[in-house]
Enzyme design. Structure first.
Site, PDB file in Angstrom:
ATOM      1  CG  HIS A   1      -5.588   8.073  -3.930  1.00  0.00           C
ATOM      2  ND1 HIS A   1      -6.330   8.976  -2.881  1.00  0.00           N
ATOM      3  CD2 HIS A   1      -4.945   7.133  -3.261  1.00  0.00           C
ATOM      4  CE1 HIS A   1      -5.724   8.533  -1.711  1.00  0.00           C
ATOM      5  NE2 HIS A   1      -5.050   7.488  -1.716  1.00  0.00           N
TER       6      HIS A   1
ATOM      7  CE  LYS B   1      -4.172   4.569   6.557  1.00  0.00           C
ATOM      8  NZ  LYS B   1      -3.873   4.995   5.127  1.00  0.00           N
TER       9      LYS B   1
ATOM     10  NE  ARG C   1       2.032   8.286  -0.826  1.00  0.00           N
ATOM     11  CZ  ARG C   1       0.992   8.269   0.175  1.00  0.00           C
ATOM     12  NH1 ARG C   1       0.442   9.416   0.520  1.00  0.00           N
ATOM     13  NH2 ARG C   1       0.891   7.214   0.982  1.00  0.00           N
TER      14      ARG C   1
ATOM     15  CB  SER D   1      -5.866  10.646   2.381  1.00  0.00           C
ATOM     16  OG  SER D   1      -6.102  10.167   1.380  1.00  0.00           O
TER      17      SER D   1
HETATM   18  P1  ADP Z   1      -3.983   2.675   2.350  1.00  0.00           P
HETATM   19  O1  ADP Z   1      -4.663   2.881   3.588  1.00  0.00           O
HETATM   20  O2  ADP Z   1      -4.389   1.199   1.742  1.00  0.00           O
HETATM   21  O3  ADP Z   1      -2.720   2.935   2.232  1.00  0.00           O
HETATM   22  P2  ADP Z   1      -4.432   4.990   0.667  1.00  0.00           P
HETATM   23  O4  ADP Z   1      -5.848   5.601   0.380  1.00  0.00           O
HETATM   24  O5  ADP Z   1      -3.668   5.894   1.658  1.00  0.00           O
HETATM   25  O6  ADP Z   1      -4.819   3.661   1.282  1.00  0.00           O
HETATM   26  O7  ADP Z   1      -3.591   4.817  -0.544  1.00  0.00           O
HETATM   27  C1  ADP Z   1      -3.786   3.634  -1.351  1.00  0.00           C
HETATM   28  C2  ADP Z   1      -2.557   3.540  -2.205  1.00  0.00           C
HETATM   29  O8  ADP Z   1      -2.363   4.731  -3.147  1.00  0.00           O
HETATM   30  C3  ADP Z   1      -1.228   3.202  -1.501  1.00  0.00           C
HETATM   31  O9  ADP Z   1      -0.595   2.169  -2.282  1.00  0.00           O
HETATM   32  C4  ADP Z   1      -0.521   4.515  -1.476  1.00  0.00           C
HETATM   33  O10 ADP Z   1       0.655   4.563  -1.429  1.00  0.00           O
HETATM   34  C5  ADP Z   1      -1.280   5.038  -2.794  1.00  0.00           C
HETATM   35  N1  ADP Z   1      -1.063   6.622  -2.921  1.00  0.00           N
HETATM   36  C6  ADP Z   1      -1.612   7.470  -1.909  1.00  0.00           C
HETATM   37  N2  ADP Z   1      -1.254   8.729  -2.251  1.00  0.00           N
HETATM   38  C7  ADP Z   1      -0.613   8.647  -3.373  1.00  0.00           C
HETATM   39  C8  ADP Z   1      -0.098   9.785  -4.143  1.00  0.00           C
HETATM   40  N3  ADP Z   1      -0.262  11.096  -4.082  1.00  0.00           N
HETATM   41  N4  ADP Z   1       0.574   9.276  -5.257  1.00  0.00           N
HETATM   42  C9  ADP Z   1       0.604   7.987  -5.734  1.00  0.00           C
HETATM   43  N5  ADP Z   1      -0.066   7.039  -4.964  1.00  0.00           N
HETATM   44  C10 ADP Z   1      -0.463   7.402  -3.897  1.00  0.00           C
END
Ligand code: ADP
Length: 158
Positions: free
Chosen positions: A16, A40, A89, A127
């Site tokens: 992130h 979630k 990803r 996460s």
């Molecule tokens: P959501 O529940 O909206 O998917 P997340 O916190 O899981 O929220 O992810 C937010 C955004 O960050 C999403 O677009 C996800 O694809 C992206 N993301 C999550 N992990 C990574 C990572 N390791 N590298 C790049 N982007 C990521």
């Protein structure tokens, strides 16, 4: 250009943070919007998730952190953002990200989405994997910002 980067951030990871830093090179200001997300199962409550993100972006200029529990396009409008930032990803992210980008632009044609492809060193970090590793007492220090580590209690391992 003012961007909004929405997510659950449960917890924020180095993946992130990489997207946040790269996005700030594209937009003038970035709002990181931490969602309440009803679907979630969450580990950390909204206040803790916001605090973890705030601590992690302390050194990033032009980054603000807010929470939202509305439609994303409404939150974007409220924040004065004209572009949504998301990360991609793997092919498994693709379907949902494209669906959301099209839906959000249908809901509000003034707001477009920029999807940044994950850096290869972070593309395996999620996460949910972090939660699983931490649950079993594994070392997550390489995958999350330092500010996140204090929220995980020591496991009692020697
Ligand atoms: P959501 O529940 O909206 O998917 P997340 O916190 O899981 O929220 O992810 C937010 C955004 O960050 C999403 O677009 C996800 O694809 C992206 N993301 C999550 N992990 C990574 C990572 N390791 N590298 C790049 N982007 C990521």
């Amino acid at each position: 250009m003012r961007g909004i980067y929405p997510g659950t951030f449960d917890p924020i990871t180095n993946g992130h943070l990489d997207i946040i830093k790269r996005a700030t090179r594209i937009v003038d200001d970035l709002v990181v919007a931490v969602g309440h997300n009803t679907e979630k199962v969450r580990t950390f409550d909204i206040e803790t998730r916001i605090q973890m993100v705030r601590d992690s972006v302390q050194d990033c200029p032009n980054v603000e952190v807010v929470s939202f529990q509305t439609l994303l396009v409404d939150a974007a409008k409220e924040q004065g953002a004209n572009v949504i930032i998301r990360g991609l990803r793997a092919i498994s992210d693709y379907e949902l990200e494209v669906q959301m980008a099209i839906m959000n632009r249908t809901l509000d044609p003034d707001i477009d989405t920029i999807i940044l492809v994950a850096s290869k060193e972070y593309s395996f970090i999620s996460s949910s994997l972090i939660k699983e590793i931490a649950h079993f007492g594994g070392d997550i220090s390489k995958f999350v910002p330092e500010s996140v580590l204090k929220y995980y209690k020591p496991t009692g391992r020697e």
